[in-house]
Design an enzyme around this catalytic site. Structure first.
Site, short mmCIF file in Angstrom:
data_model
loop_
_atom_site.label_atom_id
_atom_site.label_comp_id
_atom_site.label_asym_id
_atom_site.label_seq_id
_atom_site.Cartn_x
_atom_site.Cartn_y
_atom_site.Cartn_z
N SER A 85 21.75 99.52 8.95
CA SER A 85 20.36 99.72 9.35
C SER A 85 19.94 98.79 10.48
CB SER A 85 19.43 99.50 8.15
OG SER A 85 19.81 100.34 7.09
N1 SAM Z 1 22.48 98.77 3.36
C1 SAM Z 1 23.51 99.22 4.27
C2 SAM Z 1 24.03 98.13 5.15
O1 SAM Z 1 23.54 96.99 5.08
O2 SAM Z 1 24.96 98.43 5.90
C3 SAM Z 1 23.08 100.40 5.10
C4 SAM Z 1 23.08 101.61 4.30
S1 SAM Z 1 23.16 103.17 5.09
C5 SAM Z 1 21.66 103.25 5.96
C6 SAM Z 1 22.86 104.12 3.60
C7 SAM Z 1 24.01 104.10 2.62
O3 SAM Z 1 23.60 104.74 1.42
C8 SAM Z 1 25.23 104.85 3.12
O4 SAM Z 1 26.35 104.01 3.12
C9 SAM Z 1 25.39 105.98 2.09
O5 SAM Z 1 26.73 106.34 1.84
C10 SAM Z 1 24.73 105.38 0.87
N2 SAM Z 1 24.26 106.34 -0.14
C11 SAM Z 1 23.69 107.56 0.06
N3 SAM Z 1 23.39 108.11 -1.12
C12 SAM Z 1 23.78 107.23 -2.09
C13 SAM Z 1 23.73 107.25 -3.51
N4 SAM Z 1 23.24 108.28 -4.20
N5 SAM Z 1 24.20 106.18 -4.18
C14 SAM Z 1 24.71 105.11 -3.51
N6 SAM Z 1 24.80 105.05 -2.15
C15 SAM Z 1 24.33 106.09 -1.46
#
Ligand code: SAM
Length: 235
Positions: A85
């Site tokens: 992000s």
């Molecule tokens: N917090 C992260 C970082 O510091 O790099 C950025 C996260 S990215 C914007 C969103 C993440 O949420 C992705 O890696 C995606 O695979 C994960 N995601 C989406 N749906 C999810 C779910 N139901 N449970 C866990 N992770 C999920």
């Protein structure tokens, strides 16, 4: 600052110094941005959280090919169609949680592990769930190598929360949900705070702060419009 030069000649301590300078420059940008009142800037980010951003090595969490943008104030691809992000959003969402060392926090969407590292500096214990298994493995490895010992990462669907360690003082969801998953509300402590982007995959979503009061009542506050990758999986 030319980050491309960070990978040229010079010893490791030299490049670490340049990364530290780049972090400070980024923190100054976020401070300036978050102090400028506008419809899109809901509140200034605290100096406590800015201090953590000045410390956590974001470059360790981005893929090799994206290193030149490691300290730019925007999201970056991390593979598997996912992103790390925007640093300003990381700062804002972290600040909204109002974490302390006695707190336990749950993150949904570990991604690169960077947000988990930031949380780790503020909370006593961080639990983080990532639905893309290779990202979970990679994030856990980097966090371990950097010594973030109070972070536990698991691969799975975070929509169901992590009941074994509930309740949590803070919950942060870093992917956009069509609606707030009930298990996350249930796993929030009275007095706890949940920060979550809410909205459809193709919509402008709304970053929301949900608080549970001492009587267990839920209160919702809109913070600002955001754009996140979708929360996948199901409840
Ligand atoms: N917090 C992260 C970082 O510091 O790099 C950025 C996260 S990215 C914007 C969103 C993440 O949420 C992705 O890696 C995606 O695979 C994960 N995601 C989406 N749906 C999810 C779910 N139901 N449970 C866990 N992770 C999920």
């Amino acid at each position: 600052m030319d980050l491309f030069k960070l990978h040229g000649a010079g010893d490791k301590s030299d490049s670490e110094k340049r990364y530290a300078q780049a972090r400070l420059k980024l923190v100054n940008e976020i401070r300036a941005m978050s102090r400028g009142a506008s419809d899109y800037v809901p509140r200034p980010v605290s100096e406590r959280v800015l201090g953590i951003l000045a410390k956590v090595p974001r470059h360790c969490f981005v893929p090799e090919g994206e290193l030149c943008g490691a300290y730019a104030n925007h999201p970056l691809p991390i593979g598997h169609g996912q992103t790390i992000s925007q640093p300003y959003i990381v700062a804002l969402m972290t600040d909204l949680l109002e974490l302390h060392k006695q707190h336990s926090v749950l993150e949904i969407g570990t991604g690169s592990g960077y947000q988990a590292a930031v949380l780790s500096e503020l909370a006593g214990k961080v639990y983080s769930i990532e639905i893309v298994a290779p990202l979970a493995v990679q994030a856990a490895t980097v966090l371990g190598e950097l010594g973030y010992a109070n972070v536990e990462v698991k691969a799975g669907d975070g929509s169901a929360g992590w009941p074994e360690h509930a309740p949590y003082d803070g919950i942060i969801v870093t992917a956009a949900a069509e609606h707030i998953p009930q298990p996350l509300l249930d796993q929030l402590k009275p007095g706890g705070r949940l920060v979550i982007p809410v909205g459809g995959r193709f919509d402008i979503q709304e970053l929301m702060l949900i608080t549970k009061d001492r009587e267990g009542q839920i209160h919702r506050m809109n913070i600002e419009p955001v754009r996140f990758v979708p929360l996948t999986g199901g409840e």
